[in-house]
Design a protein around this motif. Structure first.
Motif, PDB file in Angstrom:
ATOM      1  N   GLN A   1       0.981  -1.111   0.135  1.00  0.00           N
ATOM      2  CA  GLN A   1      -0.018  -0.025   0.173  1.00  0.00           C
ATOM      3  C   GLN A   1       0.605   1.469  -0.473  1.00  0.00           C
ATOM      4  O   GLN A   1       0.615   2.515  -0.659  1.00  0.00           O
ATOM      5  N   THR A   2       2.085   1.224   0.359  1.00  0.00           N
ATOM      6  CA  THR A   2       3.325   2.454  -0.333  1.00  0.00           C
ATOM      7  C   THR A   2       3.075   2.789  -1.282  1.00  0.00           C
ATOM      8  O   THR A   2       3.879   3.689  -2.144  1.00  0.00           O
TER       9      THR A   2
ATOM     10  N   SER B   1       2.299   4.125  -4.942  1.00  0.00           N
ATOM     11  CA  SER B   1       1.302   4.715  -6.282  1.00  0.00           C
ATOM     12  C   SER B   1       0.490   4.020  -6.914  1.00  0.00           C
ATOM     13  O   SER B   1       1.485   2.532  -7.534  1.00  0.00           O
TER      14      SER B   1
ATOM     15  N   THR C   1       0.195   4.260  -9.957  1.00  0.00           N
ATOM     16  CA  THR C   1       1.003   4.228 -11.286  1.00  0.00           C
ATOM     17  C   THR C   1       2.349   3.845 -10.919  1.00  0.00           C
ATOM     18  O   THR C   1       2.792   3.482 -11.957  1.00  0.00           O
ATOM     19  N   GLU C   2       2.708   4.026 -10.236  1.00  0.00           N
ATOM     20  CA  GLU C   2       4.110   3.089  -9.879  1.00  0.00           C
ATOM     21  C   GLU C   2       3.632   1.478 -10.097  1.00  0.00           C
ATOM     22  O   GLU C   2       4.274   0.950 -10.532  1.00  0.00           O
ATOM     23  N   LYS C   3       3.199   1.874  -9.299  1.00  0.00           N
ATOM     24  CA  LYS C   3       2.473  -0.209  -9.792  1.00  0.00           C
ATOM     25  C   LYS C   3       1.549  -0.558 -10.775  1.00  0.00           C
ATOM     26  O   LYS C   3       2.606  -1.826 -11.036  1.00  0.00           O
TER      27      LYS C   3
END
Length: 75
Positions: free
Chosen positions: A26-27, A29, A31-33
């Motif tokens: 959950q840390t 974002s 977009t990053e995922k």
């Protein structure tokens, strides 16, 4: 051939674990995922396609005759 298929299956499980690790973090974002998962998804597509092709080869009954003129790599 079965050994290669088993290796592909094992690696596909590893990729699924990598994806779930990214999804559950959950840390990170969204977009990053997405950025992190894109190469994993591409690898998975290639491995699934390769596995299907290997299974097709495995299940093909080959006959001892000259058929090179009839070879169709897209079939």
């Amino acid at each position: 051939m079965e050994k290669i298929i088993n290796c592909i299956d094992s690696y596909l499980k590893d990729l699924e674990n990598d994806i779930m690790g990214i999804v559950n973090d959950q840390t990170i974002s969204l977009t990053e995922k997405n950025r992190l998962m894109e190469p994993i998804a591409d690898q998975k597509k290639v491995l699934v396609y390769t596995k299907e092709a290997l299974i097709k080869i495995k299940n093909t009954k080959y006959e001892a005759k000259c058929g090179m003129s009839q070879f169709n790599p897209n079939s």
